[in-house]
Write an enzyme that holds these catalytic residues in place. Structure first.
Site, PDB file in Angstrom:
ATOM      1  N   GLY A 126      52.887   4.311  24.009  1.00 35.97           N
ATOM      2  CA  GLY A 126      51.993   4.620  25.135  1.00 35.97           C
ATOM      3  C   GLY A 126      51.879   6.107  25.408  1.00 35.97           C
ATOM      4  O   GLY A 126      52.312   6.951  24.603  1.00 35.97           O
ATOM      5  N   GLY A 178      48.704  21.895  41.467  1.00 34.02           N
ATOM      6  CA  GLY A 178      50.137  22.255  41.548  1.00 34.02           C
ATOM      7  C   GLY A 178      51.037  21.046  41.601  1.00 34.02           C
ATOM      8  O   GLY A 178      52.066  21.054  42.278  1.00 34.02           O
ATOM      9  N   GLU A 223      46.198  25.805  43.704  1.00 35.10           N
ATOM     10  CA  GLU A 223      46.446  24.524  44.379  1.00 35.10           C
ATOM     11  C   GLU A 223      45.654  24.527  45.692  1.00 35.10           C
ATOM     12  O   GLU A 223      45.705  25.476  46.461  1.00 35.10           O
ATOM     13  CB  GLU A 223      47.962  24.379  44.614  1.00 35.10           C
ATOM     14  N   VAL A 230      38.959  25.620  43.474  1.00 35.72           N
ATOM     15  CA  VAL A 230      38.072  26.068  42.393  1.00 35.72           C
ATOM     16  C   VAL A 230      36.698  25.499  42.718  1.00 35.72           C
ATOM     17  O   VAL A 230      36.541  24.283  42.829  1.00 35.72           O
ATOM     18  CB  VAL A 230      38.559  25.533  41.030  1.00 35.72           C
ATOM     19  N   HIS A 282      85.695  18.412  37.984  1.00 31.71           N
ATOM     20  CA  HIS A 282      85.548  19.842  38.275  1.00 31.71           C
ATOM     21  C   HIS A 282      85.620  20.633  36.983  1.00 31.71           C
ATOM     22  O   HIS A 282      86.437  20.314  36.132  1.00 31.71           O
ATOM     23  CB  HIS A 282      86.672  20.285  39.214  1.00 31.71           C
TER      24      HIS A 282
HETATM   25  P1  FAD Z   1      50.793   4.101  29.349  1.00 34.18           P
HETATM   26  O1  FAD Z   1      52.001   4.821  28.923  1.00 34.18           O
HETATM   27  O2  FAD Z   1      49.607   4.883  29.805  1.00 34.18           O
HETATM   28  O3  FAD Z   1      50.384   3.173  28.133  1.00 34.18           O
HETATM   29  C1  FAD Z   1      49.253   2.374  28.161  1.00 34.18           C
HETATM   30  C2  FAD Z   1      48.868   2.013  26.748  1.00 34.18           C
HETATM   31  O4  FAD Z   1      47.807   1.062  26.823  1.00 34.18           O
HETATM   32  C3  FAD Z   1      48.319   3.194  25.954  1.00 34.18           C
HETATM   33  O5  FAD Z   1      48.917   3.237  24.674  1.00 34.18           O
HETATM   34  C4  FAD Z   1      46.816   2.888  25.855  1.00 34.18           C
HETATM   35  O6  FAD Z   1      46.242   3.386  24.673  1.00 34.18           O
HETATM   36  C5  FAD Z   1      46.834   1.363  25.850  1.00 34.18           C
HETATM   37  N1  FAD Z   1      45.554   0.756  26.239  1.00 34.18           N
HETATM   38  C6  FAD Z   1      44.670   1.173  27.179  1.00 34.18           C
HETATM   39  N2  FAD Z   1      43.609   0.330  27.221  1.00 34.18           N
HETATM   40  C7  FAD Z   1      43.836  -0.629  26.296  1.00 34.18           C
HETATM   41  C8  FAD Z   1      43.123  -1.779  25.864  1.00 34.18           C
HETATM   42  N3  FAD Z   1      41.957  -2.105  26.396  1.00 34.18           N
HETATM   43  N4  FAD Z   1      43.661  -2.541  24.888  1.00 34.18           N
HETATM   44  C9  FAD Z   1      44.861  -2.231  24.330  1.00 34.18           C
HETATM   45  N5  FAD Z   1      45.564  -1.168  24.700  1.00 34.18           N
HETATM   46  C10 FAD Z   1      45.074  -0.367  25.668  1.00 34.18           C
HETATM   47  N6  FAD Z   1      56.627   9.863  33.694  1.00 34.18           N
HETATM   48  C11 FAD Z   1      57.949   9.917  33.892  1.00 34.18           C
HETATM   49  O7  FAD Z   1      58.528   8.965  34.409  1.00 34.18           O
HETATM   50  N7  FAD Z   1      58.671  11.029  33.533  1.00 34.18           N
HETATM   51  C12 FAD Z   1      58.093  12.105  32.982  1.00 34.18           C
HETATM   52  O8  FAD Z   1      58.766  13.092  32.666  1.00 34.18           O
HETATM   53  C13 FAD Z   1      56.693  12.072  32.753  1.00 34.18           C
HETATM   54  N8  FAD Z   1      56.067  13.121  32.186  1.00 34.18           N
HETATM   55  C14 FAD Z   1      54.739  13.038  31.945  1.00 34.18           C
HETATM   56  C15 FAD Z   1      54.117  14.121  31.352  1.00 34.18           C
HETATM   57  C16 FAD Z   1      52.761  14.095  31.078  1.00 34.18           C
HETATM   58  C17 FAD Z   1      52.107  15.283  30.435  1.00 34.18           C
HETATM   59  C18 FAD Z   1      52.014  12.924  31.406  1.00 34.18           C
HETATM   60  C19 FAD Z   1      50.550  12.850  31.096  1.00 34.18           C
HETATM   61  C20 FAD Z   1      52.624  11.836  32.000  1.00 34.18           C
HETATM   62  C21 FAD Z   1      53.987  11.887  32.276  1.00 34.18           C
HETATM   63  N9  FAD Z   1      54.644  10.827  32.900  1.00 34.18           N
HETATM   64  C22 FAD Z   1      55.989  10.897  33.128  1.00 34.18           C
HETATM   65  C23 FAD Z   1      53.926   9.614  33.335  1.00 34.18           C
HETATM   66  C24 FAD Z   1      54.136   8.484  32.331  1.00 34.18           C
HETATM   67  O9  FAD Z   1      53.664   8.899  31.072  1.00 34.18           O
HETATM   68  C25 FAD Z   1      53.407   7.238  32.796  1.00 34.18           C
HETATM   69  O10 FAD Z   1      53.815   6.901  34.100  1.00 34.18           O
HETATM   70  C26 FAD Z   1      53.719   6.078  31.877  1.00 34.18           C
HETATM   71  O11 FAD Z   1      53.350   6.362  30.556  1.00 34.18           O
HETATM   72  C27 FAD Z   1      53.000   4.805  32.342  1.00 34.18           C
HETATM   73  O12 FAD Z   1      53.307   3.767  31.493  1.00 34.18           O
HETATM   74  P2  FAD Z   1      52.335   2.525  31.278  1.00 34.18           P
HETATM   75  O13 FAD Z   1      53.074   1.593  30.385  1.00 34.18           O
HETATM   76  O14 FAD Z   1      51.849   2.046  32.566  1.00 34.18           O
HETATM   77  O15 FAD Z   1      51.057   3.074  30.521  1.00 34.18           O
END
Ligand code: FAD
Length: 473
Positions: A41, A182, A204, A238, A445
């Site tokens: 994901g 931000g 921000e 912005v 510690h």
């Molecule tokens: P996702 O990880 O978004 O996965 C969903 C999957 O479903 C994707 O692979 C997508 O392609 C697939 N999909 C979509 N539509 C369809 C469809 N119709 N059919 C089949 N497949 C489909 N969270 C943290 O907890 N800690 C962090 O440090 C953190 N850092 C982050 C940094 C960045 C730059 C970003 C962008 C996000 C970060 N996050 C972090 C947030 C985290 O990535 C998300 O909260 C998390 O990935 C959500 O998981 P999910 O399983 O809901 O969905």
């Protein structure tokens, strides 16, 4: 492929794949559908993992730089961008490849493609090999996550305009960059680019960075940001962006602006994330979404359609990987017939900036809004032996405590390694610990974890390293 399955899980992120793995472990027949080669994901491919790999690089560069002040000088780092990008990609491949193996071992039917509902019992799958198929299911779980929110009036197709996904691709190291927003994603990626040599500015719209986190914690980060970022413009909007030959010209509106228009080589827009609930054929089911597009769910993550569940980012805040995973595992148990519900006492949040900010449970900000009776106990890291050995006294650990019962309601930390330390707070809250439990637990510690124990000592006025008037235990 079999055209029937007990459980269909759409999306293989940190919500979908743990749900699929546990459902299979509990004896259910599972199909997991996602466009990528392997599960992972956004978190693994374009989020948590690549960003933390790059933030690790940023931290090493910042520490090497900081050591000048302590008498050890390293030469200026030479950045081999192709190699760095390659290493970051290897980290991702190592982890997603491992998930692919774990999925096979569990005999999960992993289907590469995109799914949409034809009705409440059938999916149509647009497979990555160009073919289409249908799949009937008994129960489905939507775990399709979220994507970066775009601002329609911005030049979104410009190569100078980045979102979190394209910024993580590290196309180059621009001389200047503006981060719009931000929040944690903008600040983390801004920190990476600043460490690599870009002059980064942050804008921000509200009056502070990291809305949602307590201001006393954010103030520490804001102070250190002055060294990392060229400028941080608060209360600033912005209002226009125009693409030029070499970058983007940005027009600002706000108080105390030095320049109303500035040209940047790159602009990174990180103004939030939108749920992937369109294009799923939800109109062919009884699933309902709210005005922001998040799927409506109950405490078992059942949607308004009895055959369909939803978890992770697509099912609402907080949009965090560990929240998605916990929901995913809980839903797997529900699907296996267990009577469980999603009811965490605390969900940790971590911002991997320098210093890190982490919190869990009740924040002071929420306590004030809800008019909750609370007491706060702060332990400044100036009094921590370990923080001093690291030359990182810029930290605070605080507990939010119910003064009637002494129960720990929340914990907030700003400081290096805060993200690792917050686990103790989550466990304390989940276990219903009292401040005295933290105070009477021996902490090694010299470690930063002692600051948790000492903040409990502060609450009772009995801290070894800070004098405060006494309070009965
Ligand atoms: P996702 O990880 O978004 O996965 C969903 C999957 O479903 C994707 O692979 C997508 O392609 C697939 N999909 C979509 N539509 C369809 C469809 N119709 N059919 C089949 N497949 C489909 N969270 C943290 O907890 N800690 C962090 O440090 C953190 N850092 C982050 C940094 C960045 C730059 C970003 C962008 C996000 C970060 N996050 C972090 C947030 C985290 O990535 C998300 O909260 C998390 O990935 C959500 O998981 P999910 O399983 O809901 O969905």
């Amino acid at each position: 492929m079999s055209n029937r399955t007990q459980i269909a899980i759409i999306g293989a992120g940190p919500g979908g794949y743990p749900a699929a793995f546990l459902a299979a472990d509990l004896g259910l027949e599972v199909a997991l559908i996602d466009p990528e080669d392997y599960p992972g994901g956004v978190c693994l491919y374009r989020g948590c993992i690549p960003s933390k790999a790059l933030l690790h690089t940023a931290k090493v560069i910042a520490e090497a730089n900081h050591f000048k002040e302590l008498g050890v000088t390293f030469s200026k780092p030479k950045i081999d961008l192709d190699k760095l990008r390659g290493w970051k990609n290897d980290v991702v491949q190592k982890l997603v490849g491992g998930l692919g193996v774990l999925s096979k071992q569990r005999k999960i039917n992993y289907i590469q493609g995109r799914a949409a509902f034809l009705d409440s019992k059938t999916l149509e799958i647009d497979k990555s090999d160009g073919t289409k198929d249908t799949l009937e299911f008994e129960k489905a779980v939507i775990a399709t996550g979220s994507r970066p929110t775009e601002i329609p009036s911005f030049p979104n197709d410009s190569p100078h305009l980045l979102n979190s996904t394209s910024a993580l691709d590290l196309p180059d190291i621009p001389k200047t960059m503006l981060v719009v927003g931000g929040g944690y994603i903008g600040l983390e990626l801004g920190t990476v680019y600043a460490a690599l040599g870009t002059k980064v500015s942050v804008v921000e719209m509200t009056d502070g960075l990291m809305q949602g986190a307590d201001r006393d914690l954010v103030r520490v980060l804001q102070k250190s940001s002055e060294k990392i970022f060229e400028t941080t413009m608060l209360n600033t909007k912005v209002v226009d962006m125009k693409e030029t030959k070499s970058g983007i010209r940005v027009k600002f509106e706000g108080k105390d602006l030095e320049d109303e228009e500035v040209q940047y080589d790159k602009v990174l827009v990180s103004v939030g994330r939108s749920p992937n609930s369109e294009e799923l054929g939800l109109e062919n089911t009884d699933v309902e979404v709210n005005e922001k597009g998040f799927i409506n769910i109950d405490e078992q993550r059942e949607t308004t359609d009895r055959n369909i569940f939803a978890i992770g980012d697509v099912a609402g805040e907080p949009m965090l990987a560990h929240k998605a995973t916990h929901e995913g595992r809980m839903v797997a148990e529900v699907l296996a017939g267990r009577n469980v519900a999603f009811d965490p006492a605390a969900i940790p949040a971590v911002v991997f900036t320098d210093p890190e900010i982490a919190w869990c449970g009740l924040t002071e900000t929420q306590a004030r809004v809800n008019k909750t009776n609370y007491k706060v106990a702060r332990f400044p890291w100036g009094a921590s032996g370990r923080a001093t050995t690291l030359d990182r006294n810029d930290g605070v650990t605080k507990l939010i405590i119910d003064p009637k019962t002494d129960r720990v309601l929340g914990m907030g930390i700003v400081g290096t390694g805060a993200g690792e330390l917050i686990a103790e707070g989550v466990l304390a809250i989940e276990m219903g610990a009292l401040a005295s439990d933290l105070e009477l637990t021996i902490h090694a510690h010299p470690t930063l974890s002692e600051t948790v124990m000492e903040s409990a000592e502060v609450y009772y006025g009995l801290s070894t390293h800070m004098y405060k008037p006494k309070r009965d235990r």
